[in-house]
Design a protein around this motif. Structure first.
Motif, PDB file in Angstrom:
ATOM      1  N   ASN A 225       0.839  -1.199   0.000  1.00  0.00           N
ATOM      2  CA  ASN A 225       0.000   0.000   0.000  1.00  0.00           C
ATOM      3  C   ASN A 225       0.873   1.248   0.000  1.00  0.00           C
ATOM      4  N   ARG A 226       0.267   2.387  -0.410  1.00  0.00           N
ATOM      5  CA  ARG A 226       1.003   3.650  -0.329  1.00  0.00           C
ATOM      6  C   ARG A 226       1.184   4.021   1.142  1.00  0.00           C
ATOM      7  N   LEU A 227       2.082   4.974   1.412  1.00  0.00           N
ATOM      8  CA  LEU A 227       2.354   5.345   2.805  1.00  0.00           C
ATOM      9  C   LEU A 227       1.274   6.308   3.296  1.00  0.00           C
ATOM     10  N   ASN A 228       0.372   5.823   4.154  1.00  0.00           N
ATOM     11  CA  ASN A 228      -0.716   6.668   4.642  1.00  0.00           C
ATOM     12  C   ASN A 228      -0.609   6.930   6.137  1.00  0.00           C
ATOM     13  N   LYS A 229      -0.121   5.932   6.874  1.00  0.00           N
ATOM     14  CA  LYS A 229      -0.104   6.062   8.333  1.00  0.00           C
ATOM     15  C   LYS A 229       1.119   6.840   8.790  1.00  0.00           C
ATOM     16  N   GLY A 230       1.154   7.145  10.055  1.00  0.00           N
ATOM     17  CA  GLY A 230       2.280   7.859  10.638  1.00  0.00           C
ATOM     18  C   GLY A 230       1.713   8.744  11.718  1.00  0.00           C
ATOM     19  N   TYR A 231       1.396   9.984  11.360  1.00  0.00           N
ATOM     20  CA  TYR A 231       0.692  10.893  12.277  1.00  0.00           C
ATOM     21  C   TYR A 231      -0.795  10.810  11.961  1.00  0.00           C
ATOM     22  N   SER A 232      -1.612  11.573  12.665  1.00  0.00           N
ATOM     23  CA  SER A 232      -3.060  11.454  12.434  1.00  0.00           C
ATOM     24  C   SER A 232      -3.409  12.001  11.045  1.00  0.00           C
ATOM     25  N   ASN A 233      -3.945  11.118  10.212  1.00  0.00           N
ATOM     26  CA  ASN A 233      -4.411  11.466   8.865  1.00  0.00           C
ATOM     27  C   ASN A 233      -3.320  12.011   7.941  1.00  0.00           C
ATOM     28  N   ARG A 234      -2.081  11.767   8.258  1.00  0.00           N
ATOM     29  CA  ARG A 234      -0.990  12.170   7.357  1.00  0.00           C
ATOM     30  C   ARG A 234       0.238  11.323   7.665  1.00  0.00           C
ATOM     31  N   ALA A 235       1.146  11.221   6.703  1.00  0.00           N
ATOM     32  CA  ALA A 235       2.320  10.369   6.893  1.00  0.00           C
ATOM     33  C   ALA A 235       3.387  11.082   7.718  1.00  0.00           C
ATOM     34  N   LEU A 236       3.552  12.391   7.496  1.00  0.00           N
ATOM     35  CA  LEU A 236       4.569  13.168   8.222  1.00  0.00           C
ATOM     36  C   LEU A 236       3.972  14.527   8.584  1.00  0.00           C
ATOM     37  N   PRO A 237       4.495  15.167   9.636  1.00  0.00           N
ATOM     38  CA  PRO A 237       3.946  16.473  10.036  1.00  0.00           C
ATOM     39  C   PRO A 237       4.230  17.580   9.022  1.00  0.00           C
ATOM     40  N   HIS A 238       4.963  17.257   7.950  1.00  0.00           N
ATOM     41  CA  HIS A 238       5.280  18.282   6.951  1.00  0.00           C
ATOM     42  C   HIS A 238       4.141  18.475   5.960  1.00  0.00           C
TER      43      HIS A 238
ATOM     44  N   ALA B 202       2.604  13.458  -0.698  1.00  0.00           N
ATOM     45  CA  ALA B 202       2.337  13.246   0.725  1.00  0.00           C
ATOM     46  C   ALA B 202       2.178  11.766   1.045  1.00  0.00           C
ATOM     47  N   HIS B 203       2.085  10.941  -0.002  1.00  0.00           N
ATOM     48  CA  HIS B 203       1.885   9.507   0.233  1.00  0.00           C
ATOM     49  C   HIS B 203       3.042   8.679  -0.322  1.00  0.00           C
ATOM     50  N   GLY B 204       4.203   9.302  -0.397  1.00  0.00           N
ATOM     51  CA  GLY B 204       5.395   8.520  -0.718  1.00  0.00           C
ATOM     52  C   GLY B 204       5.707   8.350  -2.186  1.00  0.00           C
ATOM     53  N   PHE B 205       5.205   9.231  -3.065  1.00  0.00           N
ATOM     54  CA  PHE B 205       5.654   9.154  -4.460  1.00  0.00           C
ATOM     55  C   PHE B 205       6.920   9.989  -4.604  1.00  0.00           C
TER      56      PHE B 205
ATOM     57  N   ASN C  41      15.324  11.212  -8.876  1.00  0.00           N
ATOM     58  CA  ASN C  41      16.025   9.981  -9.225  1.00  0.00           C
ATOM     59  C   ASN C  41      17.349   9.950  -8.464  1.00  0.00           C
ATOM     60  N   TYR C  42      18.058   8.831  -8.575  1.00  0.00           N
ATOM     61  CA  TYR C  42      19.314   8.685  -7.825  1.00  0.00           C
ATOM     62  C   TYR C  42      20.410   9.603  -8.364  1.00  0.00           C
ATOM     63  N   ARG C  43      20.329   9.970  -9.634  1.00  0.00           N
ATOM     64  CA  ARG C  43      21.373  10.834 -10.199  1.00  0.00           C
ATOM     65  C   ARG C  43      21.330  12.214  -9.551  1.00  0.00           C
ATOM     66  N   ASP C  44      20.118  12.785  -9.438  1.00  0.00           N
ATOM     67  CA  ASP C  44      19.999  14.140  -8.888  1.00  0.00           C
ATOM     68  C   ASP C  44      19.837  14.133  -7.378  1.00  0.00           C
TER      69      ASP C  44
ATOM     70  N   THR D  49      14.752  15.663   1.349  1.00  0.00           N
ATOM     71  CA  THR D  49      14.765  15.082   2.700  1.00  0.00           C
ATOM     72  C   THR D  49      13.553  14.189   2.939  1.00  0.00           C
ATOM     73  N   ILE D  50      12.383  14.696   2.552  1.00  0.00           N
ATOM     74  CA  ILE D  50      11.148  13.941   2.800  1.00  0.00           C
ATOM     75  C   ILE D  50      11.114  12.687   1.932  1.00  0.00           C
ATOM     76  N   GLU D  51      11.522  12.847   0.669  1.00  0.00           N
ATOM     77  CA  GLU D  51      11.574  11.684  -0.225  1.00  0.00           C
ATOM     78  C   GLU D  51      12.515  10.628   0.344  1.00  0.00           C
ATOM     79  N   PHE D  52      13.640  11.088   0.864  1.00  0.00           N
ATOM     80  CA  PHE D  52      14.620  10.155   1.434  1.00  0.00           C
ATOM     81  C   PHE D  52      14.002   9.375   2.593  1.00  0.00           C
ATOM     82  N   PHE D  53      13.237  10.083   3.417  1.00  0.00           N
ATOM     83  CA  PHE D  53      12.627   9.425   4.576  1.00  0.00           C
ATOM     84  C   PHE D  53      11.621   8.365   4.116  1.00  0.00           C
ATOM     85  N   PHE D  54      10.814   8.718   3.121  1.00  0.00           N
ATOM     86  CA  PHE D  54       9.843   7.747   2.592  1.00  0.00           C
ATOM     87  C   PHE D  54      10.566   6.536   1.997  1.00  0.00           C
TER      88      PHE D  54
END
Length: 561
Positions: A356-369, A379-382, A386-389, A393-398
């Motif tokens: 599944n996509r990333l939905n859980k974490g905080y209430s009704n959102r994956a991250l407080p950002h 907001a759901h981990g898309f 790419n690795y070249r560029d 920070t948020i993408e890295f965490f997901f």
């Protein structure tokens, strides 16, 4: 030392050091199948590490990142003889699980043999002689067929052909041809000469049934197969070393226009996703049977986003030409795939946990950002980067969230498959092949009247068949020169040769021969060979078929994701 030497008496046992040419048993745990322990000949080298040929890594499932292995030295002459007869590496080239080679070329060897057998590769007579010497070639050299500015030159195909048996004929499609949508059956070998096509994973790769390597091992025996593999691999390695095959950051650079195309493609997908969400809110979204409105929406979104990643990957992939190192490695089957290239140069795509996509974490959102219940795919981990560029920070965490699941999953899976294998082994360990060809347990209860219902040992087989009649006919067609056999000739030959075959095999052989356009001599040659291969492929009495079966089901279980 001298004191000990003086005190020697009759009856003392003098141990010696291990020396070159001793036979030893080498093993890597977990021992999941019979190829996890094999007999090797010793070559004593300085240093405190075991060194082994990269090609015997797949059966051990070993790599060079710190794996530890065990070495057993058989002490008695009987133990040595048994290790040599049953356990040598060359006798394990074909796996009893799927009847194809488990030991073969991998990584650099595959890239090297592709670069060596490309149409435009030419080699000076001097280099040709050096390569031939490295491969241990002892015959006469052929005439050079290419022209260079300094006189006659050899082709890479000629170099490869030196090590093929002289009466070897074969046709197959290379991975390169499949990947570049080239012609089918591009690899043609006639009388031990590579006429056309490139040699890649499809021809000499490990875990590739129906390959040139498989044919040679099966039709000419393990010793010739071992020699062929040794020679070809050492030359491929040497060739790629001189060639200077490298891969770097610059090989991933794309033009600004392409980067813009990828970006706008992802943006279009985002717009489609927003459109789907607004339809769902209005209640006009076309629902799928068996899914609630929310589930249907989620399924549509995931589908769109996965299309976006593939499109970004393909756009990036098409910009890299056929000389690009990553393209060569992916297409020849040496390492990686177009997905990896897409993630390095295009976009990483949707990160997921348990599908599944990333939905859980905080209430009704994956991250407080993010805002609560935000619709933006970001907001759901898309991951758009790419690795070249590099990732934000948020993408890295997901990405780390998705990666963590992989690690946990690996640990859990190992436990489960280990326990499954143990139960399988315990259930089947006592089942073996008897001298009357039946499979029985120790009480004499018959489990199968004929092992595998055809009596064929998969390790001596062709993908489970005693022989592949279409392949035999195809190979004979390349060299067959006589006129087509008369109407009744095939019939009488078939009667003569297929007496011992089982009904199914007889039917396949009949169909193949009657449809072929071979001459009488050609048909006789094919049938003689099939009978010979059939007799060679029979399973031997006393084989522990129960254990082999359990291992063949249990070992792949560790790879199942």
């Amino acid at each position: 030392r001298s004191v000990i030497a003086e005190n020697l008496e009759v009856g003392y046992l003098v141990e010696r050091h291990l020396s070159n040419g001793d036979i030893v048993m080498f093993n890597r745990q977990p021992s999941l199948h019979q190829m996890s322990i094999m007999a090797h000949y010793v070559r004593v080298l300085p240093g405190k590490t075991f060194r082994l040929h990269p090609s015997v890594c797949p059966p051990y499932n070993a790599d060079f990142d710190g794996d530890e292995m065990n070495l057993h030295v058989p002490q008695s002459e009987e133990a040595r003889a048994e290790a040599i007869l049953l356990m040598r590496v060359q006798d394990q080239i074909i796996s009893p699980r799927y009847g194809g080679p488990i030991i073969g070329a991998l990584r650099d060897f595959i890239t090297g043999s592709y670069l060596m057998t490309k149409d435009d590769t030419v080699i000076t007579p001097q280099e040709f002689a050096n390569y031939a010497m490295l491969g241990g070639y002892e015959g006469n050299f052929p005439e050079p067929t290419a022209k260079g500015k300094d006189g006659p030159m050899y082709t890479g195909k000629q170099l490869f052909s030196l090590f093929l048996p002289k009466d070897f004929n074969y046709i197959l499609t290379s991975k390169w041809s499949k990947g570049t949508k080239g012609q089918q059956k591009d690899v043609v070998i006639k009388n031990g000469e590579l006429i056309s096509g490139v040699i890649d994973k499809a021809s000499i790769g490990a875990e590739e049934p129906e390959s040139v390597l498989h044919r040679i091992v099966k039709d000419y025996g393990n010793a010739i197969g071992k020699q062929f593999l040794n020679s070809v691999l050492i030359i491929a390695k040497q060739f790629i070393t001189h060639y200077g095959f490298s891969y770097g950051y610059a090989d991933l650079e794309l033009s600004d226009k392409v980067k813009q195309d990828i970006h706008s493609g992802i943006q279009e997908t985002y717009d489609t996703v927003y459109d789907l969400i607004s339809q769902a809110k209005k209640g006009t979204l076309k629902l799928t049977r068996g899914l609630s409105a929310d589930e249907a929406l989620e399924a549509y979104i995931v589908n769109e986003l996965s299309k976006a990643r593939d499109k970004a990957g393909n756009t990036a992939d098409q910009q890299l030409d056929q000389k690009n190192a990553a393209r060569i490695m992916a297409t020849t089957g040496a390492r990686g795939s177009s997905l990896n290239i897409g993630q390095m140069a295009g976009a990483l795509g949707q990160q997921s946990i348990r599908g599944n996509r990333l939905n859980k974490g905080y209430s009704n959102r994956a991250l407080p950002h993010f805002k609560e219940n935000e619709d933006n795919p970001d907001a759901h981990g898309f991951v758009k980067s790419n690795y070249r560029d590099g990732l934000s920070t948020i993408e890295f965490f997901f990405h780390a969230m998705g990666g963590r699941e992989g690690l946990v999953d690996t640990a859990v899976r190992t436990q489960q498959s280990g326990y499954m294998q143990r139960r399988l082994i315990n259930a089947l360990e006592h089942i073996k092949l008897e001298y009357d060809g039946t499979v029985r347990d120790p009480h004499g209860h018959i489990i199968q009247f004929l092992y595998g219902e055809d009596g064929v040992d998969v390790q001596k087989s062709d993908h489970g068949e005693a022989f592949n009649i279409t392949r035999l006919i195809e190979s004979e067609t390349i060299v067959d020169s006589g006129k087509k056999a008369a109407k009744d000739e095939p019939e009488e030959l078939l009667k003569k040769y297929t007496k011992t075959f089982n009904p199914r095999l007889t039917r396949l052989v009949d169909e193949g021969i009657l449809q072929s356009k071979l001459s009488r001599d050609g048909i006789e040659k094919v049938l003689k060979k099939s009978l010979d291969l059939y007799n060679k492929a029979k399973a031997e009495p006393g084989q522990a078929v129960g254990i082999v079966t359990a291992q063949s089901i249990g070992e792949p279980g560790t790879q199942m994701t």
